[in-house]
Design a protein around this motif. Structure first.
Motif, PDB file in Angstrom:
ATOM      1  N   ALA A  22      32.819  69.735  64.529  1.00 39.09           N
ATOM      2  CA  ALA A  22      32.347  69.059  65.746  1.00 39.09           C
ATOM      3  C   ALA A  22      31.402  69.992  66.495  1.00 39.09           C
ATOM      4  CB  ALA A  22      33.524  68.659  66.635  1.00 39.09           C
ATOM      5  N   ARG A  23      31.753  71.297  66.526  1.00 36.88           N
ATOM      6  CA  ARG A  23      30.881  72.283  67.206  1.00 36.88           C
ATOM      7  C   ARG A  23      29.570  72.403  66.460  1.00 36.88           C
ATOM      8  NH1 ARG A  23      35.592  75.294  68.484  1.00 36.88           N
ATOM      9  NH2 ARG A  23      35.549  76.334  66.464  1.00 36.88           N
ATOM     10  N   ILE A  24      29.653  72.464  65.117  1.00 29.90           N
ATOM     11  CA  ILE A  24      28.446  72.606  64.299  1.00 29.90           C
ATOM     12  C   ILE A  24      27.548  71.382  64.495  1.00 29.90           C
ATOM     13  CG2 ILE A  24      27.526  72.682  61.945  1.00 29.90           C
ATOM     14  CD1 ILE A  24      30.096  74.242  61.193  1.00 29.90           C
ATOM     15  N   THR A  25      28.163  70.211  64.497  1.00 23.21           N
ATOM     16  CA  THR A  25      27.392  68.969  64.631  1.00 23.21           C
ATOM     17  C   THR A  25      26.688  68.923  65.967  1.00 23.21           C
ATOM     18  OG1 THR A  25      29.027  67.828  63.282  1.00 23.21           O
ATOM     19  CG2 THR A  25      27.502  66.456  64.525  1.00 23.21           C
ATOM     20  N   GLN A  26      27.414  69.315  67.018  1.00 29.30           N
ATOM     21  CA  GLN A  26      26.820  69.275  68.368  1.00 29.30           C
ATOM     22  C   GLN A  26      25.644  70.205  68.479  1.00 29.30           C
ATOM     23  OE1 GLN A  26      30.042  70.069  71.068  1.00 29.30           O
ATOM     24  NE2 GLN A  26      30.092  67.961  71.750  1.00 29.30           N
ATOM     25  N   SER A  27      25.792  71.383  67.923  1.00 31.15           N
ATOM     26  CA  SER A  27      24.722  72.366  68.079  1.00 31.15           C
ATOM     27  C   SER A  27      23.537  72.058  67.189  1.00 31.15           C
ATOM     28  CB  SER A  27      25.230  73.784  67.786  1.00 31.15           C
ATOM     29  OG  SER A  27      25.620  73.875  66.433  1.00 31.15           O
ATOM     30  N   SER A  28      23.747  71.249  66.162  1.00 29.36           N
ATOM     31  CA  SER A  28      22.638  70.974  65.250  1.00 29.36           C
ATOM     32  C   SER A  28      21.975  69.632  65.520  1.00 29.36           C
ATOM     33  CB  SER A  28      23.111  71.010  63.797  1.00 29.36           C
ATOM     34  OG  SER A  28      23.941  69.897  63.562  1.00 29.36           O
ATOM     35  N   VAL A  29      22.475  68.902  66.523  1.00 32.21           N
ATOM     36  CA  VAL A  29      21.851  67.609  66.830  1.00 32.21           C
ATOM     37  C   VAL A  29      20.458  67.859  67.354  1.00 32.21           C
ATOM     38  CG1 VAL A  29      21.891  65.695  68.490  1.00 32.21           C
ATOM     39  CG2 VAL A  29      23.958  66.302  67.249  1.00 32.21           C
ATOM     40  N   LYS A  30      19.501  67.303  66.640  1.00 36.42           N
ATOM     41  CA  LYS A  30      18.122  67.504  67.086  1.00 36.42           C
ATOM     42  C   LYS A  30      17.732  66.312  67.931  1.00 36.42           C
ATOM     43  CE  LYS A  30      17.261  69.618  62.685  1.00 36.42           C
ATOM     44  NZ  LYS A  30      16.769  69.410  61.362  1.00 36.42           N
ATOM     45  N   SER A  31      16.865  66.567  68.896  1.00 33.22           N
ATOM     46  CA  SER A  31      16.393  65.421  69.673  1.00 33.22           C
ATOM     47  C   SER A  31      15.485  64.606  68.770  1.00 33.22           C
ATOM     48  CB  SER A  31      15.637  65.876  70.903  1.00 33.22           C
ATOM     49  OG  SER A  31      14.384  66.397  70.526  1.00 33.22           O
ATOM     50  N   SER A  32      15.485  63.307  68.978  1.00 36.22           N
ATOM     51  CA  SER A  32      14.718  62.439  68.086  1.00 36.22           C
ATOM     52  C   SER A  32      13.225  62.657  68.274  1.00 36.22           C
ATOM     53  CB  SER A  32      15.064  60.969  68.319  1.00 36.22           C
ATOM     54  OG  SER A  32      14.788  60.625  69.650  1.00 36.22           O
TER      55      SER A  32
END
Lengths: 402, 142
Positions: free
Chosen positions: A332-342
């Motif tokens: 969940a931490r990895i996913t949050q930090s890797s979410v790129k803005s569209s």
């Protein structure tokens, strides 16, 4: 309420019609739109404002002039179709619970489905219900055989988006229409904020039919839906069709349903997990072998999300509950930090957006009917885009040489 | 005054017919035409709303006809051109305040249910005639 044209009072709008119509998609809270809110306060709306607003929310302005009794009859028919074809649990989800469903998408796809199956003597789809009574292993074998899904091929594809395309193609080859949510500048769906928020929370679901069932996958409409998640969704929904269980759908957070025991839903998750991550390939796996990197590698090789991998391993008893929660937190931490803005995305071709949202069989039939001139262009546009858009239709026709 | 439905309008454009200069269409028919063909609107065709009839009264009568004429379908989004024609006729011949222009009105349509409805609803109106493409264009169309 009255409609004003210039300085003159024109037609009256029954207040009940106004309210009923704007509640056709309660999850979009159309009543709260500024123009309508002010109209209710003042007791009138300008015709130009009504038409402009209706253009944005994709509801024909003429509906507002329908007598209330007739409108109720139309809305009742729409609701009956929804109840008939879609999970009642999906329809009963209420806003505020973090999960809503776009009735607009449901209605559009029901209309498309009715269009395909009308005036055609199509055979029943033999896959519907064919998994009933089978073991998990037999279900997986049957799906692989019917749809010719080669696991080796699936794993050989380096990009998960290619793997998704591969699966969509296989499913569509067997008379199941796959609809992918699209939200781009082609505006096949309204792009007003309330609608966009609804799409983000819309689950994957089935539109039931014995001949051409539909699968809806909330893909581009929901930026939180990566290809790996969509892969899991399409297989899961396929299993539901095979179990003849349209009363279910896949929640945004599927963990609880997947980890439950004894229900049809958990069976569907078991089959999905077995197809995507065969247990026979992990017989020797021990909990101490499971690390973050291991999960990441599984995700990459087997084209599933890390969450799905963690849930499946937990379900199989390979990892303990504490490992399960710890790994979920890590990812969940990895996913949050890797979410790129569209950011700015190039608008796809209208033919691409239409094909994705409407699905193979809808597009094929619409194109055939345009060619033989049995479908007029305005009707075609409402089916394809939910509205009339001459420029987009011209581009669409050019692409398909219609 | 000639009021033209979508199909005869498209046919007229395709056969390069020169419409008389008192030929009118409604906004709905205009939209059907522009979305139904790649041809430009033929010469001498004018929008009737705003030019001959006022929009406020037209919309009021549009509502009346929308709820009377059953052939429309919100499901398929069809029939609205018919309703717009009926609304125009109703506006011209409004019973409380007749504004019928003292000249012949010709409605050109190939739509049988629409023709029947016009006869039924406005049968008593003098100087109004409903005709079809074959008769209007004076040729035998397929």
């Amino acid at each position: 309420m009255v409609i004003v044209v210039g300085q003159q009072i024109s037609a009256e709008i029954d207040d009940r019609t106004f309210v009923s119509l704007l509640n056709i998609y309660p999850e979009e809270t159309l009543m709260e739109r500024k123009v309508f809110r002010i109209a209710r306060e003042k007791g009138y709306i300008r015709l130009s404002q009504l038409k402009e607003e209706c253009e944005k929310i994709l509801i024909p302005w003429q509906f507002f002039l329908v007598e209330h009794a007739d409108l109720e009859s139309i809305l009742e028919h729409i609701e009956n179709e929804r109840v008939d074809k879609v999970s009642s649990k999906l329809l009963s989800k209420r806003q505020g619970a973090g999960n809503t469903t776009s009735r607009r998408i449901i209605d559009r796809l029901i209309r498309c489905q009715n269009f395909i199956i009308s005036d055609q003597d199509l055979p029943n789809n033999d896959f519907c219900g064919s998994l009933k009574g089978m073991t998990i292993v037999d279900c997986v074998k049957h799906i692989r055989d019917v749809f010719d899904i080669q696991s080796s091929r699936l794993r050989s594809l380096s990009k998960k988006s290619d793997a998704l395309d591969y699966l969509v193609g296989k499913v569509e080859d067997k008379n199941i229409n796959v609809s992918l949510g699209v939200l781009d500048n082609n505006k096949i769906l309204p792009t007003i904020d309330t609608a966009k928020n609804v799409y983000k929370n819309t689950s994957g679901f089935i539109i039931h039919d014995k001949k051409i069932p539909f699968i809806f996958i909330p893909s581009a409409a929901n930026p939180d839906e990566p290809s790996a998640r969509q892969i899991y969704t399409i297989i899961y929904l396929l299993v539901l069709i095979g179990l003849d269980a349209p009363q279910y759908y896949i929640e945004k957070d599927f963990k609880i349903a997947a980890l439950s025991v004894g229900s049809e839903e958990s069976l569907a998750h078991d089959v999905t997990g077995e197809l995507l991550l065969p247990s026979s390939e992990f017989n020797e796996l021990q909990s101490e072998d499971i690390s973050k990197q291991y999960i990441a590698d599984l995700s990459s090789t087997y084209k599933i999300t890390p969450t799905a991998a963690i849930v499946i391993l937990r379900k199989r008893g390979v990892i303990s509950y504490s490992q399960y929660t710890s790994l979920l937190e890590d990812f969940a931490r990895i996913t949050q930090s890797s979410v790129k803005s569209s950011g700015l995305r190039k608008t796809p071709l209208i033919s691409t957006s239409s094909r994705k949202f409407n699905g193979k069989y809808v597009i094929e039939k619409i194109n055939d009917r345009i060619r033989d001139k049995s479908l007029n262009r305005i009707q075609a546009q409402y089916l394809l885009f939910g509205r009339v858009n001459k420029k987009n239709f011209r581009r669409y026709r050019e692409f398909f040489e219609l | 005054m000639i009021i033209i439905d979508a199909k005869p309008l498209i046919t007229g454009a395709e056969i390069d017919f020169t419409f008389p200069n008192d030929s009118f269409i409604t906004d709905d028919i205009n939209e059907e035409y522009l979305n139904g063909t790649d041809e430009a609107l033929p010469k001498n065709i004018s929008l009737i709303i705003g030019k001959i009839i006022d929009e406020a009264t037209y919309i009021k009568n549009y509502k009346v006809m929308l709820n009377k004429f059953k052939k429309k379908s919100f499901y398929n989004m069809t029939g609205f051109g018919d309703i717009s024609i009926l609304a125009v006729i109703e506006t011209l011949v409004h019973k409380e305040k007749p504004t019928l222009i003292p000249e012949k009105i010709i409605i050109v349509t190939d739509d049988s249910p629409l023709s029947s409805f016009i006869s039924q609803e406005f049968g008593e109106v003098e100087n109004m005639e409903v005709t079809n493409s074959n008769k209007f264009f004076g040729i035998d169309l397929p």
